[in-house]
Design an enzyme around this catalytic site. Structure first.
Site, PDB file in Angstrom:
ATOM      1  N   ARG A 160       0.830  -1.225   0.000  1.00 52.42           N
ATOM      2  CA  ARG A 160       0.000   0.000   0.000  1.00 52.42           C
ATOM      3  C   ARG A 160       0.854   1.260   0.000  1.00 52.42           C
ATOM      4  NH1 ARG A 160      -3.301  -3.702   0.187  1.00 52.42           N
ATOM      5  NH2 ARG A 160      -2.017  -4.036  -1.601  1.00 52.42           N
TER       6      ARG A 160
ATOM      7  N   SER B 176     -10.516  -0.179   2.945  1.00 48.17           N
ATOM      8  CA  SER B 176      -9.895  -0.516   4.237  1.00 48.17           C
ATOM      9  C   SER B 176      -9.338   0.769   4.835  1.00 48.17           C
ATOM     10  CB  SER B 176      -8.741  -1.493   4.024  1.00 48.17           C
ATOM     11  OG  SER B 176      -9.232  -2.653   3.416  1.00 48.17           O
TER      12      SER B 176
ATOM     13  N   GLU C   1      -4.998   4.219   5.935  1.00 53.03           N
ATOM     14  CA  GLU C   1      -4.555   3.977   4.554  1.00 53.03           C
ATOM     15  C   GLU C   1      -4.872   5.160   3.618  1.00 53.03           C
ATOM     16  OE1 GLU C   1      -5.594   0.105   2.502  1.00 53.03           O
ATOM     17  OE2 GLU C   1      -6.295   1.574   1.048  1.00 53.03           O
TER      18      GLU C   1
HETATM   19  C1  LIG Z   1     -15.188   0.222  -1.408  1.00 44.68           C
HETATM   20  C2  LIG Z   1     -13.689   0.391  -1.568  1.00 44.68           C
HETATM   21  C3  LIG Z   1     -12.865  -0.722  -1.694  1.00 44.68           C
HETATM   22  C4  LIG Z   1     -11.476  -0.564  -1.858  1.00 44.68           C
HETATM   23  N1  LIG Z   1     -10.704  -1.689  -1.973  1.00 44.68           N
HETATM   24  C5  LIG Z   1      -9.367  -1.567  -2.152  1.00 44.68           C
HETATM   25  C6  LIG Z   1      -8.545  -2.738  -2.292  1.00 44.68           C
HETATM   26  O1  LIG Z   1      -9.027  -3.867  -2.273  1.00 44.68           O
HETATM   27  N2  LIG Z   1      -7.205  -2.557  -2.443  1.00 44.68           N
HETATM   28  C7  LIG Z   1      -6.646  -1.322  -2.496  1.00 44.68           C
HETATM   29  O2  LIG Z   1      -5.412  -1.235  -2.646  1.00 44.68           O
HETATM   30  N3  LIG Z   1      -7.400  -0.197  -2.388  1.00 44.68           N
HETATM   31  C8  LIG Z   1      -8.740  -0.293  -2.210  1.00 44.68           C
HETATM   32  N4  LIG Z   1      -9.511   0.837  -2.071  1.00 44.68           N
HETATM   33  C9  LIG Z   1      -8.889   2.158  -2.089  1.00 44.68           C
HETATM   34  C10 LIG Z   1      -8.938   2.863  -3.468  1.00 44.68           C
HETATM   35  O3  LIG Z   1      -9.944   2.331  -4.276  1.00 44.68           O
HETATM   36  C11 LIG Z   1      -7.606   2.755  -4.201  1.00 44.68           C
HETATM   37  O4  LIG Z   1      -6.591   3.356  -3.450  1.00 44.68           O
HETATM   38  C12 LIG Z   1      -7.668   3.440  -5.581  1.00 44.68           C
HETATM   39  O5  LIG Z   1      -6.508   3.135  -6.321  1.00 44.68           O
HETATM   40  C13 LIG Z   1      -7.835   4.948  -5.492  1.00 44.68           C
HETATM   41  O6  LIG Z   1      -8.062   5.415  -6.797  1.00 44.68           O
HETATM   42  P1  LIG Z   1      -8.760   6.804  -7.078  1.00 44.68           P
HETATM   43  O7  LIG Z   1      -8.641   7.075  -8.518  1.00 44.68           O
HETATM   44  O8  LIG Z   1     -10.137   6.809  -6.496  1.00 44.68           O
HETATM   45  O9  LIG Z   1      -7.813   7.784  -6.249  1.00 44.68           O
HETATM   46  P2  LIG Z   1      -8.218   9.173  -5.561  1.00 44.68           P
HETATM   47  O10 LIG Z   1      -9.004   8.883  -4.322  1.00 44.68           O
HETATM   48  O11 LIG Z   1      -8.817  10.075  -6.562  1.00 44.68           O
HETATM   49  O12 LIG Z   1      -6.784   9.697  -5.121  1.00 44.68           O
HETATM   50  C14 LIG Z   1      -6.048   9.029  -4.128  1.00 44.68           C
HETATM   51  C15 LIG Z   1      -4.621   9.604  -4.101  1.00 44.68           C
HETATM   52  O13 LIG Z   1      -3.965   9.268  -5.315  1.00 44.68           O
HETATM   53  C16 LIG Z   1      -3.579  10.453  -5.991  1.00 44.68           C
HETATM   54  N5  LIG Z   1      -3.792  10.264  -7.431  1.00 44.68           N
HETATM   55  C17 LIG Z   1      -4.932   9.888  -8.056  1.00 44.68           C
HETATM   56  N6  LIG Z   1      -4.715   9.813  -9.383  1.00 44.68           N
HETATM   57  C18 LIG Z   1      -3.424  10.148  -9.583  1.00 44.68           C
HETATM   58  C19 LIG Z   1      -2.597  10.263 -10.726  1.00 44.68           C
HETATM   59  N7  LIG Z   1      -3.062  10.034 -11.957  1.00 44.68           N
HETATM   60  N8  LIG Z   1      -1.312  10.643 -10.553  1.00 44.68           N
HETATM   61  C20 LIG Z   1      -0.808  10.900  -9.324  1.00 44.68           C
HETATM   62  N9  LIG Z   1      -1.541  10.814  -8.203  1.00 44.68           N
HETATM   63  C21 LIG Z   1      -2.827  10.437  -8.334  1.00 44.68           C
HETATM   64  C22 LIG Z   1      -4.467  11.556  -5.448  1.00 44.68           C
HETATM   65  O14 LIG Z   1      -3.855  12.824  -5.612  1.00 44.68           O
HETATM   66  C23 LIG Z   1      -4.584  11.129  -4.006  1.00 44.68           C
HETATM   67  O15 LIG Z   1      -3.443  11.505  -3.290  1.00 44.68           O
HETATM   68  C24 LIG Z   1     -10.903   0.725  -1.901  1.00 44.68           C
HETATM   69  C25 LIG Z   1     -11.747   1.855  -1.780  1.00 44.68           C
HETATM   70  C26 LIG Z   1     -13.118   1.679  -1.626  1.00 44.68           C
HETATM   71  C27 LIG Z   1     -13.993   2.889  -1.506  1.00 44.68           C
END
Ligand SMILES: Cc1cc2nc3c(=O)[nH]c(=O)nc-3n(C[C@H](O)[C@H](O)[C@H](O)COP(=O)(O)OP(=O)(O)OC[C@H]3O[C@@H](n4cnc5c(N)ncnc54)[C@H](O)[C@@H]3O)c2cc1C
Length: 360
Positions: A178, A246, A347
């Site tokens: 992570r 998580s 996280e």
């Molecule tokens: C129901 C649920 C289940 C989940 N299950 C998991 C799981 O099983 N495993 C897991 O690892 N995670 C899980 N997550 C967490 C999350 O989905 C992941 O971390 C996901 O990759 C976040 O993507 P996002 O585009 O929504 O990021 P955002 O929430 O939009 O951004 C998160 C961070 O990443 C940065 N970011 C986003 N895009 C970019 C980019 N293109 N370049 C640089 N920085 C960027 C943002 O600035 C911010 O700091 C879960 C979340 C939810 C709500």
């Protein structure tokens, strides 16, 4: 304070593939549905526009946040002093040999679905993870024993320090559990990812199926089913999924402490996984439950509760604020620490505040 108006807006409007939007509250942009309104918002539909927007905002010293799906964010209420740069570049390309290119704004689960349709193996265990392809290297997303780092071959970055765009090898991102050196630093923007998948059509060994390998479509279906039961697939109708996934990472502790906790709880089969450095990774959800926090804690009518399906998810029941989220997170963190001497680490990425509700 750096301004987000007149000349800067003109420069941004002139960038092909970039739209200037009326800002909307993070409560609408994030899966936790909390958070106030950013100063401004732009939407980039190409990788060039994404890099260009970040460059122009940086040059004007305007604070910014790149947002994909908003599924790993906890954002403070009120006016949020930054400009949101929405990654909406979403092209996906799959070759017969299993080389996959996905632009940052592509919906991650659609990328997984496409690769599975092509009979490619490698990311099927990451089905149902919300958010964008571009965010997957940021915290090296993982589930059921797989991580995106297992299959990433290159990541195209816009480096905010050097202002250069180029492909880097995953080693340069120091991917770990992570974690990458992009998380919490915002030092670069992911524009595109490249993965190499296996065209065999047979899944990786699946932890939840006792290490079995099955056809990739079957693997994806089983992961989606399991995640659905735990409220880990977003469903707007189900408040158990109004979360950031998580909420705490699984802690890595000295073996002696792991022994102590196992003896204290006195149950057979505490989940504990040996790490290369001799320490052990414990399961945060298990510790939370053994510290006395049950599913749905604290009460049915609370604005923020642990999911009724999974103790590791902090969920918004409809009217919660970011402070409510931080409050429950502190209660859980402190309760586990009091009981077991392990301080859980959140996280998600906090914006404008932290778990101690200190405004930044
Ligand atoms: C129901 C649920 C289940 C989940 N299950 C998991 C799981 O099983 N495993 C897991 O690892 N995670 C899980 N997550 C967490 C999350 O989905 C992941 O971390 C996901 O990759 C976040 O993507 P996002 O585009 O929504 O990021 P955002 O929430 O939009 O951004 C998160 C961070 O990443 C940065 N970011 C986003 N895009 C970019 C980019 N293109 N370049 C640089 N920085 C960027 C943002 O600035 C911010 O700091 C879960 C979340 C939810 C709500």
């Amino acid at each position: 304070m750096a301004r987000f108006d007149g000349p800067l807006l003109e420069k941004l409007s002139a960038v092909a593939g970039l739209e200037i939007l009326e800002p909307v509250a993070f409560a609408q942009l994030t899966s936790l549905h909390v958070g106030g309104t950013p100063r401004g918002m732009v939407r980039a539909t190409t990788s060039d526009a994404l890099a260009h927007a970040v460059k122009l905002l940086d040059e004007a010293s305007v604070p910014l946040l790149v947002v994909g799906g908003g599924s790993n964010l906890v954002v403070a209420e009120g006016d949020v002093d930054l400009v949101v740069v929405l990654a909406a570049n979403d092209a996906v390309n799959v070759s017969e040999q299993g080389i996959v290119h996905a632009e940052a704004g592509a919906v991650w689960d659609s990328v997984v679905a496409t690769t599975v349709e092509h009979g490619l193996s490698g990311i099927e265990a990451l089905s149902g993870i919300p958010g964008s392809a571009g965010a997957t290297p940021v915290q090296n997303v993982g589930a059921y024993g797989a991580e995106v780092g297992d299959v990433l071959t290159q990541v195209k970055l816009y480096n905010r320090e050097t202002k250069e765009t180029g492909w880097v090898k995953p080693e340069q991102l120091e991917l770990a559990y992570r974690y990458s050196n992009l998380k919490f630093t915002n030092r670069a923007v992911v524009l595109e990812i490249e993965m190499e998948l296996d065209p065999s059509g047979v899944s990786i060994p699946l932890r939840h199926l006792g290490g079995q390998q099955v056809p990739v479509a079957e693997a994806r279906a089983s992961v989606l089913e399991l995640r659905g039961q735990k409220g880990m697939v977003i469903n707007p109708e189900d408040h158990d999924t109004w979360s950031a996934g998580s909420f705490f990472t699984n802690p890595v502790v000295d073996k002696a402490l792991a022994d102590e906790i196992e003896a204290k709880v006195g149950e057979e089969g505490m989940p504990r996984f040996a790490q290369p450095d001799g320490r052990e990774k414990l399961a945060a959800a298990w510790l939370i439950e053994r510290a006395g926090f049950r599913r749905g804690y604290p009460a049915e009518d609370a604005p923020v509760r642990l999911s009724t399906k999974h103790t590791l998810a902090i969920t918004n029941r409809g009217g919660a604020t970011a402070s409510d989220v931080a409050g429950l997170a502190r209660t859980i963190r402190d309760g586990v620490e009091r009981e077991f001497g392990v301080r859980l680490v959140p996280e998600p990425v906090w914006i404008g505040m932290d778990i101690d509700d200190i405004q930044k």
